[in-house]
Design an enzyme around this catalytic site. Structure first.
Site, PDB file in Angstrom:
ATOM      1  CB  ILE A 100      -0.970  -0.003   1.218  1.00 50.90           C
ATOM      2  CG1 ILE A 100      -1.915   1.195   1.191  1.00 50.90           C
ATOM      3  CG2 ILE A 100      -0.208  -0.124   2.528  1.00 50.90           C
ATOM      4  CD1 ILE A 100      -3.044   1.149   2.229  1.00 50.90           C
ATOM      5  CB  CYS A 101       1.155   4.105   0.887  1.00 54.94           C
ATOM      6  SG  CYS A 101       1.554   5.852   1.060  1.00 54.94           S
ATOM      7  N   GLY A 102       3.358   3.896  -0.779  1.00 58.55           N
ATOM      8  CA  GLY A 102       4.622   3.889  -1.503  1.00 58.55           C
ATOM      9  C   GLY A 102       5.220   2.500  -1.656  1.00 58.55           C
ATOM     10  N   GLY A 153      -2.939  -1.009  -2.454  1.00 56.06           N
ATOM     11  CA  GLY A 153      -3.805   0.035  -1.916  1.00 56.06           C
ATOM     12  C   GLY A 153      -3.186   1.393  -2.145  1.00 56.06           C
TER      13      GLY A 153
END
Length: 183
Positions: free
Chosen positions: A103-105, A150
């Protein structure tokens, strides 16, 4: 038999991106183990909250899981991407057709290690350009085969339930959602 999930914690991880999947999956009966990627169990999040991981990447061989989860957070996702041990474990999960969540980075860690190339993914908009070789879709959470991605912190619950849908039956997921007052 319960499913085994390892959640990797690097210095500077995003607190809710790591702990929301831990919470949701444990509520659903999965065995969730938090793993520090250093020699120390204490890991400090990007929000300066220190947590005690269940184990470390040095203490335990974590290739026996059903799922590996990579939280984002800055500089957490950078630290995941720079770890050769994380890269080796990630490659093992990909090569053995096991679930991987990022998720994210953290999806950039996939790109750094050349795994799941060609898959459709989402990630934080600030790192989308780093996802060369992947098909970025900008969705809140997305599953493409064994890869679950995500977008970011505010969508941690969406991500956690996308992970749950890969491991838990619909009746269990419904019970978890009811217990959390989501339905």
């Amino acid at each position: 038999m319960s499913k085994k999930v390892y959640v990797l914690l690097a210095e500077g991880f995003e607190l809710i991106e790591a702990m929301t999947p831990v919470d949701v999956l444990r509520r659903g009966g999965a065995e969730v183990i938090t793993v520090s990627i250093t020699a120390h169990k204490e890991v400090t999040s990007s929000q300066k909250v220190t947590v005690m991981a269940d184990t470390t990447i040095i203490e335990k061989n974590i290739t026996d899981g059903d799922m590996l989860v990579l939280p984002g957070g800055y500089p957490g996702y950078i630290n995941l991407g720079e770890s050769q041990e994380v890269g080796n474990i990630l490659k093992h999960y990909a090569e053995n057709n096991k679930f991987v969540g990022a998720i994210c980075g953290a999806p950039t860690v996939l790109a750094k290690n050349g795994v799941f190339i060609g898959k459709e993914v989402t990630c934080h908009s600030s790192v989308a350009e780093e996802m060369k070789g992947y098909r970025y879709n900008g969705k809140e959470a997305f599953t493409d085969g064994k890869l679950i991605t995500g977008m970011g912190a505010g969508l941690s619950l969406n991500f956690a339930f996308a992970l749950a849908e890969c491991l838990l039956d619909s009746e269990t997921i419904l019970k978890v959602k009811k217990g959390m007052e989501l339905i």
